[in-house]
Scaffold this motif. Structure first.
Motif, PDB file in Angstrom:
ATOM      1  N   ARG A 194      43.852 -18.343  38.704  1.00  0.00           N
ATOM      2  CA  ARG A 194      42.619 -18.162  37.933  1.00  0.00           C
ATOM      3  C   ARG A 194      41.403 -18.459  38.776  1.00  0.00           C
ATOM      4  O   ARG A 194      41.459 -19.248  39.721  1.00  0.00           O
ATOM      5  CB  ARG A 194      42.607 -19.102  36.721  1.00  0.00           C
ATOM      6  N   PRO A 235      40.829 -20.337  25.315  1.00  0.00           N
ATOM      7  CA  PRO A 235      41.578 -19.089  25.107  1.00  0.00           C
ATOM      8  C   PRO A 235      40.717 -17.999  24.453  1.00  0.00           C
ATOM      9  O   PRO A 235      41.015 -16.822  24.574  1.00  0.00           O
ATOM     10  CB  PRO A 235      42.724 -19.499  24.179  1.00  0.00           C
ATOM     11  N   ALA A 245      35.478 -18.312  35.214  1.00  0.00           N
ATOM     12  CA  ALA A 245      35.566 -18.805  33.839  1.00  0.00           C
ATOM     13  C   ALA A 245      34.925 -20.191  33.774  1.00  0.00           C
ATOM     14  O   ALA A 245      35.056 -20.994  34.695  1.00  0.00           O
ATOM     15  CB  ALA A 245      37.028 -18.877  33.413  1.00  0.00           C
ATOM     16  N   VAL A 288      37.465 -14.907  27.278  1.00  0.00           N
ATOM     17  CA  VAL A 288      38.111 -14.278  28.427  1.00  0.00           C
ATOM     18  C   VAL A 288      37.048 -13.460  29.156  1.00  0.00           C
ATOM     19  O   VAL A 288      36.399 -12.598  28.566  1.00  0.00           O
ATOM     20  CB  VAL A 288      39.277 -13.375  27.984  1.00  0.00           C
ATOM     21  N   SER A 289      36.858 -13.765  30.421  1.00  0.00           N
ATOM     22  CA  SER A 289      35.813 -13.110  31.190  1.00  0.00           C
ATOM     23  C   SER A 289      36.193 -11.649  31.466  1.00  0.00           C
ATOM     24  O   SER A 289      37.307 -11.341  31.851  1.00  0.00           O
ATOM     25  CB  SER A 289      35.606 -13.858  32.508  1.00  0.00           C
TER      26      SER A 289
END
Ligand SMILES: [Zn+2]
Length: 374
Positions: free
Chosen positions: A224, A54, A65, A57-58
């Motif tokens: 994602r 968490p 990720a 974050v890219s």
């Protein structure tokens, strides 16, 4: 076939609650032996696995990720995740209280709390704790205090020469049925919740479920872009315990070792086929403090085992636990759900609400029946 099923609860047998032994005690109530020591465990990744971080974050949506890493850049599985996974197994097989119940089942329109007998609900008093709360601590700060538990698990770090990366992938979007789909969460007589939820393993010969690119629900990104770690990546962790009673030690050993044709599942994307891992104990050290201080123990109360020597001691503890304490219907279910290798011919997916839940024929069906839904 649905990607998960439930390990049943034996409603005829409420959790056995006791006053926990505290860390400074040398022997338990009635002078039974208490177990302290540590175990070292190798973790073999057997399907692609991804631990979501968490904190990272890219900013670049074109960059996948990465699975969680520590400050030194080592890939890790956090100790808290391992602890949560093992606790869940101890609760399931050792007849613990329903810790996860609050979070998992109360959402939505159906209040299932009302149908769970009080004797199965989360432990409330630090002097009356189920096996899971005695071993791992009480998760929730209730009015009567907190028990910290007797097990500490460090982060599992990947061996530097055993890191393999899987292809970057856009995850498939799976919409989970909500508790209001009653049939999926209640037992056949609709009197009780169906049990504790576990995800099936997917065959390592099948790719995890993915889609070609980003998927949006309105403006919101619904999947994602990740790069999981691949098969054969290998981690290592250490677990310390102190003052465990015999049933607590046995449950913990079983939760780590399971059976040879079972695997654990951990991390992100379990319904997609990610996260099957094999936990293999490599060292076990037991310290008998009572023997240590009275000088009766041969090696001053210390037993340090490694390799094949670990197993006879481990199996002895597990056998005793299985005979005296284990919930056998829960083990029957978990053995089937966590079976390894899994059936390579089964496709796992969520039947969508539109094609299945709302049809007349589906009313009252249970999860197992979805196997035959085309
Ligand atoms: Zn409890």
């Amino acid at each position: 076939m649905n990607p998960y099923d439930f390990a049943r609860i034996d409603w005829s047998r409420p959790p056995e609650r006791r006053k926990p032994t505290w860390h400074h005690q040398l022997v338990g109530q009635g002078a039974q032996r208490l177990y302290s020591g540590h175990m070292e465990v190798d973790v073999y990744v057997e399907t692609p696995m991804f631990i979501a971080d968490p904190r990272s974050v890219s900013s670049d949506p074109k960059k996948p990720a990465q699975s969680m890493q520590n400050k030194q850049g080592e890939f890790i599985i956090p100790g808290s995740s391992l602890k949560g996974m093992l606790r869940n197994v101890v609760e399931t097989l050792g007849n613990g209280c329903l810790t996860l119940f609050d979070g998992d089942y109360e959402r939505g329109r159906v209040n299932y709390r009302r149908i769970v007998p009080a004797s199965f609900q989360h432990c409330e008093h630090t002097t009356e704790l189920c096996i899971a709360c005695r071993t791992f601590g009480m998760l929730k700060e209730r009015t009567s205090g907190v028990f910290l538990g007797k097990v500490n698990i460090g982060d599992a770090a990947a061996y530097a020469d055993k890191v393999y990366k899987y292809n970057a992938m856009h995850t498939a979007v799976l919409v989970e049925p909500k508790p209001r789909h009653e049939a999926f969460y209640l037992d056949e007589k609709r009197q009780h919740i169906a049990g504790r939820k576990f995800y099936f393993h997917h065959s390592p010969d099948v790719e995890p479920l993915s889609v070609p690119g980003p998927v949006y629900f309105g403006n919101k990104l619904a999947n994602r872009f990740i790069q999981p770690l691949d098969y054969n990546t290998q981690f290592h962790f250490r677990m310390d315990f102190s003052g465990l009673e015999a049933d607590e030690l046995g449950a913990l050993m079983l939760a780590v070792a399971l059976e040879k044709d079972m695997r654990h599942k951990i991390g992100y994307g379990k319904p997609l086929g990610l996260g099957s891992v094999y936990l293999f104990p490599t060292h076990l050290t037991l310290v008998d403090y009572a023997a240590r201080y009275t000088n009766h123990g041969g090696q001053r109360g210390l037993t340090a085992l490694s390799g094949d020597d670990v197993w006879p001691v481990l199996n002895e503890r597990i056998d005793e636990f299985e005979q005296k304490y284990m919930v056998s219907i829960a083990m029957d279910d978990l053995r089937r759900i966590w079976r390894w290798p899994p059936d390579p011919d089964v496709d796992y997916y969520y039947p969508s609400k539109r094609d299945w839940f709302d049809t007349e024929a589906s009313k009252g069906k249970r999860i197992r029946d979805t196997r035959n839904v085309p």
